[in-house]
Motif scaffolding. Structure first.
Motif, short mmCIF file in Angstrom:
data_model
loop_
_atom_site.label_atom_id
_atom_site.label_comp_id
_atom_site.label_asym_id
_atom_site.label_seq_id
_atom_site.Cartn_x
_atom_site.Cartn_y
_atom_site.Cartn_z
N THR A 122 0.84 -1.19 0.00
CA THR A 122 0.00 0.00 0.00
C THR A 122 0.88 1.25 0.00
O THR A 122 2.09 1.18 0.19
CB THR A 122 -0.90 0.03 1.25
OG1 THR A 122 -0.07 0.14 2.41
CG2 THR A 122 -1.74 -1.24 1.35
N CYS A 153 -5.93 7.70 -0.36
CA CYS A 153 -5.47 6.45 -1.00
C CYS A 153 -4.37 5.79 -0.19
O CYS A 153 -3.63 4.95 -0.72
CB CYS A 153 -5.00 6.72 -2.42
SG CYS A 153 -3.59 7.85 -2.53
N ASP A 194 -4.37 3.51 1.99
CA ASP A 194 -4.49 2.05 2.13
C ASP A 194 -4.68 1.34 0.80
O ASP A 194 -4.95 0.13 0.77
CB ASP A 194 -5.66 1.72 3.07
CG ASP A 194 -5.42 2.23 4.49
OD1 ASP A 194 -4.27 2.15 4.96
OD2 ASP A 194 -6.38 2.72 5.11
N SER A 195 -4.54 2.09 -0.29
CA SER A 195 -4.64 1.48 -1.62
C SER A 195 -3.28 0.92 -2.01
O SER A 195 -2.24 1.48 -1.69
CB SER A 195 -5.08 2.53 -2.65
OG SER A 195 -6.33 3.08 -2.31
N ILE A 196 -3.30 -0.20 -2.74
CA ILE A 196 -2.03 -0.76 -3.20
C ILE A 196 -1.46 0.09 -4.33
O ILE A 196 -2.21 0.78 -5.03
CB ILE A 196 -2.19 -2.23 -3.67
CG1 ILE A 196 -3.19 -2.32 -4.83
CG2 ILE A 196 -2.61 -3.11 -2.52
CD1 ILE A 196 -3.25 -3.70 -5.45
N GLY A 242 -4.11 -0.05 -9.14
CA GLY A 242 -3.72 0.56 -7.87
C GLY A 242 -4.00 2.04 -7.89
O GLY A 242 -5.00 2.49 -8.47
#
Length: 500
Positions: free
Chosen positions: A61, A99, A101-103, A111
């Protein structure tokens, strides 16, 4: 913070590569200094260099990526909590909270958007405008439009300053100088820079260098690694486990092992001693399958890590030894899960001796084969680096090991017998046989007749049921030897030569 603008071919990448110490000396003339000091390997630990297509781990992340970088790069006096706080501050400052915690994502994995991957033009304090390798402006962003207006270049309609500057760098002018072609406009801007800005820029830079001389304590700090070996190893180990678990346990790998395991169990369903040929074939297949599987999983590890290793090592983020040990130890637990499932499944389906001792002996031998074959794959990948070439070489070596393993060819010519001593499949096959059968044990070889198991052709070809210790030692030597080869091969990568 400085923004560097210019069209394609203007020299932005070349200049940045030179400033970052990544341009080969044969391609660079003149000198580059940092606060009056020449570039050195210790400087790499205090500079960051982000390429146009940055290299990031796709499954981590945004928060994990920045936190791991902070833990590796920020100096020792800061605690882990303070380093995490620094990463959090960067997330908030760059507006990445939504974002966090977004990959990161990649070409085949969705992503964060590309727009969030770069810092914004309006956050910069100064701007450098380049065209065909020449500076057209260097100074405050807020003064750029006034400067070009003072020399006769201004937009005829309101527009974004960055777009206007890029138009000028391309030789496009909407107000005045319409009689000049693109080359003429560029030359006019270059001449104006030399007349109006060049000397003052040199004077300002000289003053900055004199003012920013490093103290003795600063210089000592620069020469130290940001963190201890153990701290580097710990961060790299955790980061590697989080990233590579997606590769090891992807759907295709799990389905492949389950399919092969179930099919093997069904084909060897409840085999017994009256079909010794089948049982021996099962052990040879298991030894060969896991040698192939583990080696090919590892072959691609270092080539895939190469760009990340070059990027982070060129910045002096960690020692090569801490990276290699984290890679070596971090992969082992994950590499052992799938063979555990396979052997547990097939052993009982194949009807082998239902006693814990026999099962555990064969189980640990299978895992031993996996870690040794993994070492072989790492060595091949590190030496070759090109994934296609490494895959071809790995296939050839594995097939040679298979043919020299004593199952398919029992009467190997004397001048080719050396192969069996290097064959992981042969040693594993011999150990698996020893885990299931004992010297003096018999099997029904004909009607109302029994024969000694060690006289069975395929068992006799590998030296019978004796010499197990020699095979264990030989595999241990190969385990260490292949990993040493992989480490030495990594040392030759250009970005790691000066910081080993």
């Amino acid at each position: 913070m400085l923004a560097m603008l210019g069209p394609s071919g203007s020299g932005k990448t070349t200049l940045l590569t030179a400033l970052g110490g990544r341009l080969a000396s044969g391609h660079l003339g003149g000198t580059i200094t940092y606060n009056g000091k020449p570039f050195s390997t210790t400087m790499k630990r205090n500079t960051g260099f982000v390429t146009q297509d940055d290299v990031l781990y796709p499954h981590l992340t945004v928060t994990e990526t920045l936190v791991y970088t902070a833990l590796l790069r920020l100096p020792r006096p800061l605690t882990k909590g303070q380093k995490v706080q620094k990463a959090e501050a960067v997330i908030n400052e760059l507006g990445l909270s939504k974002c966090r915690d977004s990959i990161i994502g990649g070409p085949f994995l969705r992503g964060v958007s590309g727009a969030r991957e770069k810092e914004l033009f309006y956050m910069f304090h100064k701007v450098l405008l380049l065209s065909d390798g020449n500076p057209l402006y260097f100074g405050k962003c807020s003064s750029a439009m006034d400067y070009f207006s003072s020399i006769g270049f201004s937009p005829s309609v309101p527009m974004n300053p960055a777009d206007f500057l890029l138009d000028l760098a391309n030789g496009v002018s909407m107000d005045g100088f319409q009689e000049l072609d693109q080359a003429g406009i560029k030359q006019t801007l270059v001449s104006a820079y030399k007349t109006n800005l060049s000397e003052s820029v040199k004077s300002d830079l000289a003053d900055d260098n004199e003012y920013n001389e490093w103290s003795l304590d600063d210089q000592k700090q620069l020469k130290r690694w940001s963190n201890t070996w153990w701290a580097q190893f710990s961060v790299l180990l955790i980061r590697g486990l989080k990233e590579r678990r997606h590769q090891t346990f992807n759907v295709m790998n799990v389905l492949q092992v389950l399919s092969v395991g179930i099919m093997s169990g069904l084909l060897w369903w409840h085999s017994d001693m009256s079909h010794l040929q089948d049982q021996v074939g099962f052990f040879n297949f298991s030894a060969g399958f896991w040698c192939f599987f583990a080696a090919f999983e590892a072959i691609f590890t270092i080539p895939q890590e190469r760009m990340m290793l070059e990027k982070e090592r060129s910045s002096g983020m960690y020692r090569l030894s801490s990276f290699f040990m984290a890679l070596t130890l971090g992969d082992l637990p994950m590499q052992l899960v799938l063979p555990t499932i396979y052997y547990t499944l097939t052993y009982w389906m194949a009807g082998l001796k239902p006693k814990p001792g026999y099962f555990l002996a064969g189980f640990f031998i299978t895992l031993y084969n996996v870690v040794c074959s993994h070492s072989l794959g790492l060595a091949i990948g590190a030496v070759v680096l090109d994934m296609k070439a490494a895959a071809v070489l790995g296939a050839i070596i594995s097939l040679v090991f298979q043919l020299g393993g004593g199952y398919f060819v029992q009467n190997i010519p004397a001048f080719m017998k050396w192969i069996k001593y290097f064959s992981l499949i042969q040693h594993t096959f011999k150990l698996l046989l020893g885990s299931q059968y004992r010297p003096g044990e018999t099997y029904p070889c004909a009607d109302n007749k029994t024969c000694l198991i060690e006289d069975f052709p395929q068992i006799k070809a590998v030296g019978g049921l004796h010499g197990q210790a020699a095979s264990i030692i030989a595999m241990a030597v190969m385990f260490v030897g292949y990993r040493l080869i992989a480490y030495l091969a990594l040392m030759r990568i250009g970005a790691t030569r000066k910081l080993n």
